[in-house]
Write a protein that holds these residues in place. Structure first.
Motif, short mmCIF file in Angstrom:
data_model
loop_
_atom_site.label_atom_id
_atom_site.label_comp_id
_atom_site.label_asym_id
_atom_site.label_seq_id
_atom_site.Cartn_x
_atom_site.Cartn_y
_atom_site.Cartn_z
N UNK A 99 0.70 -1.29 -0.16
CA UNK A 99 0.00 -0.18 -0.01
C UNK A 99 0.94 1.37 -0.01
N UNK A 100 1.92 1.15 0.66
CA UNK A 100 2.96 2.28 0.69
C UNK A 100 3.66 2.63 -0.64
N UNK A 101 3.98 1.31 -1.29
CA UNK A 101 4.34 1.80 -2.52
C UNK A 101 3.49 2.20 -3.45
N UNK A 102 2.26 1.53 -3.52
CA UNK A 102 1.21 2.11 -4.33
C UNK A 102 0.74 3.58 -4.34
N UNK A 103 0.51 4.05 -3.00
CA UNK A 103 0.11 5.24 -2.96
C UNK A 103 1.18 6.34 -3.08
N UNK A 104 2.46 6.03 -2.88
CA UNK A 104 3.51 6.83 -3.06
C UNK A 104 3.81 7.11 -4.58
N UNK A 105 3.74 6.09 -5.19
CA UNK A 105 3.81 6.18 -6.69
C UNK A 105 2.84 6.81 -7.26
N UNK A 106 1.49 6.84 -6.69
CA UNK A 106 0.61 7.46 -7.07
C UNK A 106 0.58 8.93 -6.88
N UNK A 107 0.76 9.26 -5.67
CA UNK A 107 0.68 10.64 -5.21
C UNK A 107 1.52 10.91 -4.29
N UNK A 108 2.72 10.60 -4.13
CA UNK A 108 3.89 11.04 -3.19
C UNK A 108 3.54 10.70 -1.83
N UNK A 109 3.81 11.55 -0.87
CA UNK A 109 3.75 11.25 0.55
C UNK A 109 2.36 11.41 1.14
N UNK A 235 8.78 10.65 -12.16
CA UNK A 235 8.45 12.00 -12.85
C UNK A 235 6.87 12.14 -12.93
N UNK A 236 6.23 10.94 -13.12
CA UNK A 236 4.77 11.07 -13.42
C UNK A 236 3.98 10.90 -12.15
N UNK A 237 4.51 10.88 -11.05
CA UNK A 237 4.02 10.73 -9.70
C UNK A 237 3.23 12.11 -9.29
N UNK A 238 2.00 12.01 -8.84
CA UNK A 238 1.37 13.42 -8.36
C UNK A 238 1.98 14.01 -7.18
N UNK A 239 2.67 15.07 -7.06
CA UNK A 239 3.30 15.70 -5.96
C UNK A 239 2.92 17.07 -5.89
N UNK A 240 2.99 17.84 -4.92
CA UNK A 240 2.75 19.37 -4.64
C UNK A 240 3.64 19.99 -5.28
N UNK A 241 3.61 20.87 -6.29
CA UNK A 241 4.15 21.65 -7.16
C UNK A 241 3.89 22.97 -7.29
N UNK A 242 4.89 23.80 -7.40
CA UNK A 242 4.65 25.15 -7.77
C UNK A 242 4.75 25.65 -9.19
N UNK A 243 4.02 26.26 -9.89
CA UNK A 243 4.10 26.62 -11.27
C UNK A 243 4.62 27.78 -11.50
N UNK A 244 6.09 27.51 -11.90
CA UNK A 244 7.11 28.46 -12.03
C UNK A 244 6.71 29.41 -13.46
#
Length: 477
Positions: A99-109, A235-244
């Motif tokens: 579950x940790x692997x799955x959710x981290x690959x999906x959307x980070x922490x 690079x395709x994992x959903x993470x929190x990002x700032x739109x520069x």
């Protein structure tokens, strides 16, 4: 600071002493409201409701969840688990890892940001801090002032509530291993000179220190997950990002000003995203190990964008592989997120869950171990019958009185001499010496050697055994 000289008498650079440990800068996290803040608090309510409520639930006249280490025996609603059922604990650990692997690959922490006990109790402790000392600017101003009666009273109230919350959690945790309805009277009678009291204080002290004093240090330095997350995301994992591309160049401007008219981007450089971050990082500098994915910066930034009459989403969940810069739509983002790695982890997790549930559902109500008595391989009875002795260990896995009849299959004419009927109390383990006998006439017509047989357990009134266990019957020369 000392200096050194070379052989020609000239001076060289002075010696510099560099500290091995970075001094902690206290983080004053600002309170925030928004979609993700409400989601976090909903999960706090859910997890703490389950944690504090389960020890008090009753099931069939006993505790619904009780890990009795003295017996040892674990009760989980209708399940009775014995030490030989540790395979289920191993399966749960495998499921947790997948579950940790799955959710981290999906959307980070996601685990860190919403469900980790460190995050959950840090939220509770920060709420207590907010109610007793005020929001960020008030706490910073008060801490810079000299000590007064009011300051001491607020600090005392905060720490008293922190300690009370920690002790309540410690008491509840111990209540999973000791009947919680008896734990209070036991502590009142025995005081701190008992193991339950020690574990209440130990767990409460750890919680008070971790959630009250160390908070982001636990996530940044002590938790290994911050270090291994880079191996689980891509690079395709959903993470929190700032739109520069949209936010820079940053700068202040009057409300509702068109950014293009003043040569600026969408970011007003208000630094609220930094002020609300419990780890004290600036998400505009990119994804960092310290980021726990709580999305507080998204709530703060969206609130500013709404006040400025700008589109929200300057800080958002996105993929780092051009997802922010390109502003990918829903279908394209979904295609990037649902990729082979996520599908493999998800498939393994689903298979493990199905196997775990199926194993529990088909678990026999009784456990039986059969071992031949090695001290007596085979012997002749008083009437000339061939007898084999076995050590049989039976465990009742149910919460009712179990009655079984022992039988034998696989070799004609073999019978169970003693004992034929077994009665076990709920959860009881019983060790038996079982004798199987083969009549003289049947033994004479068979060659010497070991014959495969199966011991069976059948409930009264049923024809089909509930359990069979393989062994052998030895016929001597």
């Amino acid at each position: 600071m000392n200096t050194t000289s070379d052989s020609a008498g000239g001076t060289v650079q002075p010696l510099q002493f560099v500290p091995m440990y970075q001094k902690r800068t206290k983080i004053y996290a600002r309170s925030v409201r928004g979609l993700y803040a409400r989601l976090r608090w909903a999960i706090v309510a859910l997890t703490q409701g389950v944690f504090f409520g389960l020890p008090w639930l009753q099931w069939n006249g006993r505790r619904a969840v009780l890990f009795d280490l003295d017996v040892p025996r674990f009760h989980v609603f209708g399940l009775v688990l014995q030490p030989q059922d540790l395979i289920f604990l191993a399966a749960l650990l495998v499921i947790a890892a997948l579950a940790l692997f799955f959710f981290t690959a999906l959307a980070g922490r996601l685990w860190c940001g919403y469900s980790c006990p460190q995050t959950v109790y840090s939220e509770i402790y920060q709420w207590i801090e907010l109610k007793t000392e005020g929001d960020r600017h008030v706490r910073m101003k008060r801490d810079a002032m000299p000590w007064t009666v009011g300051k001491a009273a607020r600090k005392t109230a905060k720490h008293a509530l922190w300690i009370a919350a920690a002790l309540a959690a410690g008491f509840t945790l111990v209540g999973y291993f000791v009947p919680i309805r008896d734990l209070g009277p036991h502590l009142a009678e025995a005081g701190i000179a008992s193991w339950p009291a020690f574990w209440v204080l130990f767990y409460g002290g750890m919680l008070y220190g971790n959630a009250g004093w160390m908070r982001e240090q636990i996530c940044s330095y002590m938790c290994p997950y911050a270090r291994i997350q880079s191996t689980l995301i891509d690079g395709d994992s959903l993470v929190i990002a700032y739109d520069n591309a949209r936010g820079d160049p940053r700068g202040a401007r009057p409300r509702r000003t068109d950014p293009a008219s003043v040569g600026l981007g969408g970011c007003t450089d208000c630094t609220l995203c930094v002020q609300v971050c419990p780890a004290g990082i600036d998400i505009r500098n990119g994804l960092q190990n310290e980021c726990i994915g709580c999305a507080a910066c998204i709530d703060a930034c969206d609130d500013v964008m709404r006040k400025m009459d700008y589109p929200t989403g300057l800080i958002r969940y996105a993929t780092s592989r051009n997802g922010v810069a390109q502003g990918l739509g829903g279908k394209e983002m979904l295609r990037r997120v649902v990729r082979p790695r996520v599908l493999v982890y998800g498939g393994l997790l689903a298979a493990a869950l199905v196997a775990f549930v199926a194993a529990l559902a088909t678990r026999a109500p009784v456990h039986m171990d059969v071992i031949r008595d090695r001290g007596v391989m085979a012997r002749l009875g008083e009437e000339g019958q061939v007898q084999n002795l076995y050590r049989v260990q039976l465990t009742n896995r149910t919460e009712r009185i179990a009655r079984y009849r022992l039988g034998v299959e696989g070799l004609p004419d073999v019978v169970v001499e003693t004992p034929a009927d077994v009665v076990m109390a709920p959860g009881e383990s019983k060790s038996l010496t079982v004798t199987l006998a083969l009549p003289p006439a049947a033994a004479q017509g068979r060659p010497a050697g070991a014959e495969p047989v199966r011991l069976s357990l059948t409930e009264p009134g049923l024809s089909e055994p509930v359990l069979r266990e393989k062994t052998t019957f030895l016929i001597p020369r």
